[in-house]
Write an enzyme that holds these catalytic residues in place. Structure first.
Site, PDB file in Angstrom:
ATOM      1  N   LYS A  67       0.793  -1.235   0.000  1.00  0.00           N
ATOM      2  CA  LYS A  67       0.000   0.000   0.000  1.00  0.00           C
ATOM      3  C   LYS A  67       0.828   1.290   0.000  1.00  0.00           C
ATOM      4  O   LYS A  67       0.484   2.235  -0.696  1.00  0.00           O
ATOM      5  CB  LYS A  67      -0.946   0.022   1.198  1.00  0.00           C
ATOM      6  N   ASP A 103      -9.991   2.818   2.242  1.00  0.00           N
ATOM      7  CA  ASP A 103     -10.028   2.258   3.601  1.00  0.00           C
ATOM      8  C   ASP A 103     -10.724   3.190   4.606  1.00  0.00           C
ATOM      9  O   ASP A 103     -11.505   2.727   5.438  1.00  0.00           O
ATOM     10  CB  ASP A 103      -8.605   1.965   4.098  1.00  0.00           C
TER      11      ASP A 103
END
Ligand code: ATR
Length: 275
Positions: A67, A103
């Site tokens: 990420k 997220d």
């Protein structure tokens, strides 16, 4: 045989619930395409993304350990990806790699679903890794006062400075912060496949404290020790499946332009979790 149009690049990738969730959502909408998980090492990521750029795929999700590393491999970053400092969703458009982070959105939707509003709320966040970044950003932009605690204090200090949060909580201040906060979120990996472990002693969630809700973003097991203790002490509890489902749903929408049925996604994830 359905052609894969969206991928997960992760290491390890084997136990991910994303293929089950996305394939169920695609089938539910009658979209003839598949979502495929690929085990990709850190060394392979740049080449895999280049290949994706020149393909007719919609894009990919990125998970551990990609990420943060992916930030510099994107042609463009959404404001969320920039603020969080991580990319979990890549959209391919005109051979460009667009980096998003869904997220924080997923986390905030899961609280909303539980009827939790965080405007002006005091929230303690445990952890200072990638997940803590997304959770703390989501809370901060929704108007909460975030107090961050981490086992490694230096890491908490750095993250607070980066996200513009108030000073981190040292160990001796955690109990006091918990006694006056409205919510608590665990973003550490404690409890992940260790049902007997909790990131904080059970006694810190004692009756009579003002903490009103507890969220654990771990979803394996669905009820962690922290959540069980919280439930027994009558707090409102939120498990980690909602965040997983909603971050996925937002990625799905970015790729296809269509809203997936989140119940279908949740049921597919639950089915795999229960296997
Ligand atoms: P992620 O990207 O999933 O957040 P990470 O960056 O590896 O993963 O972060 C893991 C988090 O869990 C960290 O906050 C870590 O604390 P440290 O920074 O002190 O390592 C926390 N963590 C992991 N194991 C822990 C344990 N046994 N007790 C307390 N915190 C723990």
């Amino acid at each position: 045989m359905l052609v894969p149009k969206a991928f997960l690049f992760a290491h390890p990738a084997k136990h991910s619930l994303s293929p089950a969730m996305h394939n169920a959502a695609l089938a539910n909408l009658g979209i003839e395409a598949a979502y495929l998980a690929k085990d990709i090492s850190q060394e392979e990521l740049a080449a895999e993304l280049e290949q994706l750029r020149h393909s007719d795929a919609w894009g990919c999700n990125l998970s551990i350990p990609h990420k943060e590393h992916a930030l510099k491999l994107m042609d463009w970053l959404s404001s969320e990806a920039q603020a969080i400092g991580a990319v979990n969703t890549v959209v391919v458009r005109d051979q460009k790699l667009l980096g998003y982070n869904t997220d924080a959105y997923g986390f905030m939707r899961s609280l909303e679903e539980a009827g939790i509003h965080v405007q002006d709320a005091k929230v303690v966040v445990l952890g200072a890794g990638g997940a803590a970044r997304a959770v703390a950003c989501g809370l901060k932009y929704a108007g909460a006062f975030v107090a961050l605690w981490n086992r490694n204090t230096e890491r908490a200090k750095v993250l607070c400075a980066e996200l513009g949060l108030a000073t981190h909580l040292t160990d001796d201040l955690l109990a006091a912060a918990l006694s006056e906060c409205d919510g608590l979120v665990n973003t550490t990996s404690v409890g992940l496949e260790q049902p007997m472990q909790s990131p904080i002693p059970d006694t810190l969630l004692s009756d009579g404290l003002a903490t009103r809700w507890v969220c654990d973003i771990v979803y394996r097991p669905l009820e962690t020790r922290l959540l069980r203790t919280a439930r027994e002490k009558k707090y409102k509890t939120v498990d980690g499946l909602g965040m997983l489902v909603h971050q996925g749903a937002r990625a799905f929408e970015l790729w296809t332009g269509q809203k997936p049925d989140t119940e279908t996604m949740r049921n597919a994830a639950l089915e795999q979790l229960n296997q």
